[in-house]
Design a protein around this motif. Structure first.
Motif, mmCIF file in Angstrom:
data_model
loop_
_atom_site.group_PDB
_atom_site.id
_atom_site.type_symbol
_atom_site.label_atom_id
_atom_site.label_comp_id
_atom_site.label_asym_id
_atom_site.label_seq_id
_atom_site.Cartn_x
_atom_site.Cartn_y
_atom_site.Cartn_z
ATOM 1 N N ALA A 1 0.866 -1.179 0.000
ATOM 2 C CA ALA A 1 0.000 0.000 0.000
ATOM 3 C C ALA A 1 0.899 1.225 0.000
ATOM 4 N N SER A 2 0.338 2.360 -0.381
ATOM 5 C CA SER A 2 1.137 3.585 -0.480
ATOM 6 C C SER A 2 1.228 4.345 0.846
ATOM 7 N N SER A 3 0.458 3.919 1.855
ATOM 8 C CA SER A 3 0.477 4.594 3.157
ATOM 9 C C SER A 3 -0.153 3.682 4.208
ATOM 10 N N ARG A 4 0.033 4.048 5.462
ATOM 11 C CA ARG A 4 -0.633 3.327 6.553
ATOM 12 C C ARG A 4 -2.153 3.455 6.414
ATOM 13 N N ALA A 5 -2.599 4.638 6.030
ATOM 14 C CA ALA A 5 -4.036 4.858 5.872
ATOM 15 C C ALA A 5 -4.606 3.937 4.792
ATOM 16 N N GLU A 6 -3.854 3.727 3.718
ATOM 17 C CA GLU A 6 -4.344 2.841 2.659
ATOM 18 C C GLU A 6 -4.396 1.396 3.146
ATOM 19 N N VAL A 7 -3.454 0.988 3.989
ATOM 20 C CA VAL A 7 -3.514 -0.355 4.584
ATOM 21 C C VAL A 7 -4.840 -0.515 5.311
ATOM 22 N N ASP A 8 -5.139 0.447 6.187
ATOM 23 C CA ASP A 8 -6.385 0.392 6.961
ATOM 24 C C ASP A 8 -7.609 0.393 6.055
ATOM 25 N N GLU A 9 -7.615 1.255 5.043
ATOM 26 C CA GLU A 9 -8.757 1.349 4.122
ATOM 27 C C GLU A 9 -9.001 0.023 3.408
ATOM 28 N N LEU A 10 -7.935 -0.605 2.927
ATOM 29 C CA LEU A 10 -8.085 -1.846 2.176
ATOM 30 C C LEU A 10 -8.598 -2.979 3.058
ATOM 31 N N VAL A 11 -8.067 -3.103 4.260
ATOM 32 C CA VAL A 11 -8.519 -4.172 5.155
ATOM 33 C C VAL A 11 -9.957 -3.917 5.609
ATOM 34 N N LYS A 12 -10.277 -2.684 5.925
ATOM 35 C CA LYS A 12 -11.656 -2.368 6.323
ATOM 36 C C LYS A 12 -12.631 -2.636 5.174
ATOM 37 N N ALA A 13 -12.221 -2.340 3.942
ATOM 38 C CA ALA A 13 -13.067 -2.623 2.779
ATOM 39 C C ALA A 13 -13.258 -4.123 2.613
ATOM 40 N N ALA A 14 -12.206 -4.897 2.855
ATOM 41 C CA ALA A 14 -12.305 -6.360 2.756
ATOM 42 C C ALA A 14 -13.285 -6.910 3.790
ATOM 43 N N ILE A 15 -13.211 -6.419 5.004
ATOM 44 C CA ILE A 15 -14.118 -6.875 6.060
ATOM 45 C C ILE A 15 -15.555 -6.480 5.714
ATOM 46 N N ALA A 16 -15.747 -5.251 5.255
ATOM 47 C CA ALA A 16 -17.083 -4.782 4.891
ATOM 48 C C ALA A 16 -17.668 -5.580 3.719
ATOM 49 N N ALA A 17 -16.790 -6.106 2.850
ATOM 50 C CA ALA A 17 -17.241 -6.862 1.677
ATOM 51 C C ALA A 17 -17.464 -8.344 1.987
ATOM 52 N N GLY A 18 -17.260 -8.749 3.239
ATOM 53 C CA GLY A 18 -17.522 -10.141 3.618
ATOM 54 C C GLY A 18 -16.309 -10.939 4.026
ATOM 55 N N VAL B 1 -1.740 -6.764 3.841
ATOM 56 C CA VAL B 1 -1.488 -5.481 3.204
ATOM 57 C C VAL B 1 -0.437 -4.774 4.044
ATOM 58 N N PHE B 2 0.604 -4.235 3.389
ATOM 59 C CA PHE B 2 1.662 -3.597 4.169
ATOM 60 C C PHE B 2 2.106 -2.281 3.533
#
Length: 141
Positions: free
Chosen positions: A83-100, A128-129
């Motif tokens: 990921a390009s930032s720590r925030a993007e790491v969080d966004e991607l994992v949260k999106a994965a959880i929200a998507a099931g 994601v790192f």
């Protein structure tokens, strides 16, 4: 043999339902190459050099004689994307959880590197790192 040559990576993963997997990974922001996709497989684009082939289990079995891994009890690997930032790491994992998807590990902060992980709909472990090269500790000389 040339060793410093750039190579493309095509990682093949078995999935139960390719359409469901496309929907899941699209919600995470990934795109797909229709040239290498059909009703039983999808080519997920990570970058110009990296792709994940999502193959329905019966199609995946065309490429191996081994039994498929039961991801509810075993792990076949940890698939790590940057990921390009720590925030993007969080966004991607949260999106994965929200998507099931489901949580795999809590976030880990090593100072110079931050990572968090999830399981996709088929139980594959994704991490994601983000790494800040300027913060990597240098060994004392």
């Amino acid at each position: 043999m040339t060793t410093n040559r750039s190579r493309k990576l095509f990682l093949n993963l078995p999935v139960k339902n390719v359409k469901r997997s496309i929907e899941f990974f699209t919600k995470l922001g990934f795109s797909f190459n229709p040239q290498f996709s059909d009703d039983r497989s999808a080519c997920m684009v990570l970058s110009e050099e990296g792709y994940v082939m999502l193959l329905e289990e019966d199609r995946f079995k065309d490429f191996t004689k081994k039994r498929l891994c039961d991801t509810s009890t075993s792990i076949e690997g940890i698939f790590t994307v940057s990921a390009s930032s720590r925030a993007e790491v969080d966004e991607l994992v949260k999106a994965a959880i929200a998507a099931g998807g489901t949580h795999a590990q809590d976030p880990l902060d090593h100072g110079f590197m931050y990572n968090w992980s999830f399981y996709d709909l088929d139980g594959h472990h994704w991490e994601v790192f983000y790494m800040d090269p300027s913060a990597i500790p240098h060994p004392q000389q």
